[in-house]
Design a protein around this motif. Structure first.
Motif, short mmCIF file in Angstrom:
data_model
loop_
_atom_site.label_atom_id
_atom_site.label_comp_id
_atom_site.label_asym_id
_atom_site.label_seq_id
_atom_site.Cartn_x
_atom_site.Cartn_y
_atom_site.Cartn_z
N LEU A 17 53.83 52.62 56.53
CA LEU A 17 54.13 51.88 55.30
C LEU A 17 53.98 50.37 55.48
N SER A 18 54.20 49.87 56.70
CA SER A 18 54.10 48.43 56.90
C SER A 18 52.67 47.99 57.18
N ALA A 19 51.77 48.92 57.44
CA ALA A 19 50.36 48.57 57.65
C ALA A 19 49.75 48.27 56.30
N VAL A 20 49.56 47.02 56.02
CA VAL A 20 49.12 46.63 54.69
C VAL A 20 48.21 45.41 54.75
N VAL A 21 47.35 45.35 53.78
CA VAL A 21 46.54 44.17 53.54
C VAL A 21 46.92 43.64 52.16
N SER A 22 47.09 42.37 52.06
CA SER A 22 47.37 41.73 50.78
C SER A 22 46.28 40.69 50.54
N VAL A 23 45.62 40.77 49.40
CA VAL A 23 44.57 39.80 49.07
C VAL A 23 44.92 39.11 47.76
N GLU A 24 44.56 37.85 47.69
CA GLU A 24 44.82 37.03 46.50
C GLU A 24 43.61 36.17 46.18
N ILE A 25 43.46 35.84 44.92
CA ILE A 25 42.47 34.88 44.46
C ILE A 25 43.16 33.52 44.47
N GLN A 26 42.64 32.58 45.27
CA GLN A 26 43.27 31.27 45.40
C GLN A 26 42.24 30.15 45.28
N ASN A 27 42.76 28.95 45.10
CA ASN A 27 41.95 27.72 45.10
C ASN A 27 40.75 27.81 44.15
N VAL A 28 41.00 28.30 42.96
CA VAL A 28 39.92 28.44 41.98
C VAL A 28 39.57 27.07 41.41
N ASP A 29 38.29 26.74 41.48
CA ASP A 29 37.78 25.50 40.90
C ASP A 29 36.69 25.90 39.91
N THR A 30 37.05 25.98 38.64
CA THR A 30 36.08 26.43 37.63
C THR A 30 34.99 25.39 37.40
N GLU A 31 35.26 24.11 37.69
CA GLU A 31 34.25 23.07 37.53
C GLU A 31 33.10 23.25 38.53
N SER A 32 33.46 23.47 39.80
CA SER A 32 32.41 23.63 40.82
C SER A 32 32.03 25.10 41.02
N GLY A 33 32.78 26.02 40.43
CA GLY A 33 32.46 27.43 40.54
C GLY A 33 32.73 28.01 41.92
N THR A 34 33.93 27.73 42.45
CA THR A 34 34.30 28.29 43.75
C THR A 34 35.72 28.83 43.71
N LEU A 35 35.98 29.79 44.58
CA LEU A 35 37.32 30.31 44.77
C LEU A 35 37.41 30.91 46.16
N ASP A 36 38.63 31.05 46.65
CA ASP A 36 38.87 31.68 47.94
C ASP A 36 39.51 33.04 47.73
N ILE A 37 39.12 33.99 48.56
CA ILE A 37 39.84 35.26 48.66
C ILE A 37 40.69 35.12 49.92
N TYR A 38 42.00 35.07 49.73
CA TYR A 38 42.94 34.87 50.83
C TYR A 38 43.51 36.22 51.23
N MET A 39 43.62 36.47 52.53
CA MET A 39 44.09 37.76 53.01
C MET A 39 45.23 37.58 54.01
N ILE A 40 46.25 38.42 53.87
CA ILE A 40 47.29 38.60 54.88
C ILE A 40 47.17 40.04 55.32
N ASN A 41 46.99 40.28 56.62
CA ASN A 41 46.82 41.64 57.10
C ASN A 41 47.74 41.92 58.29
N THR A 42 48.50 43.01 58.19
CA THR A 42 49.37 43.44 59.28
C THR A 42 48.72 44.57 60.07
#
Length: 185
Positions: A17-42
């Protein structure tokens, strides 16, 4: 002896149950058209595949995926981002930017991960599926849940009726969904 067996079973279950990956969409810049996919993985990650909707993918680069995996690519037509290791390379337990995404054709609204388990999955070092927590959508329309009705309205009330019509009222009396007359028996 029974209590040892129960404790061992609980420890195994806890590790699963504790083996998990969590991903998020972060640092979105709609002007320059970039974003980061951030991951926390146990758990170590050997590969992933996920959809990213709400814009057109232009490129992906950098991050943990480029550093550790043998293959990282995207398909703009399907909005799928894919990373895999064909060797013993893995992304170790930790956290950081999985990849940076460049995009175009953003017209406002939400940028979200896909929800189909067949296209949205992370794999552990042995190729098994890892339970993944897909983070919230990014959006300027206030739809944090990412749940849309069949009209594309965030948390909207519309559903498809028996005939597959969004917001429809179902078959009209004496007619089936294809418009064929139903004769009384």
């Amino acid at each position: 002896m029974k209590s040892y067996s129960i404790i061992a079973s609980l420890l195994i279950l806890f590790n699963i149950l504790s083996a998990v990956v969590s991903v998020e969409i972060q640092n979105v810049d709609t002007e320059s058209g970039t974003l980061d996919i951030y991951m926390i993985n146990t758990e170590e990650v050997k590969g992933f595949q996920f959809e990213l909707f709400g814009m057109t993918l232009s490129s992906i680069s950098g991050g943990l995926a480029d550093e550790y995996l043998d293959y990282v690519n995207y398909n703009a037509a399907t909005s799928i981002i894919l990373g895999a290791s064909f060797s013993s390379s893995i992304i170790p337990v930790g956290e950081g930017v999985l990849t940076q995404v460049s995009f175009s054709d953003y017209e406002g609204g939400d940028i979200c991960f896909g929800t189909d388990p067949a296209f949205n999955v992370f794999a552990d070092a042995s190729g098994g599926e890892i339970w993944t927590d897909w983070g919230d959508c990014f959006g300027d329309n206030g739809c944090a849940s990412g749940v849309y009705d069949c009209n594309g309205v965030c948390d909207g009330p519309s559903v498809e009726d028996e005939c597959g019509i969004c917001g429809g009222s179902g078959p009209i009396e004496n007619f089936d969904c294809a418009g064929n007359c139903l004769l009384p028996e």
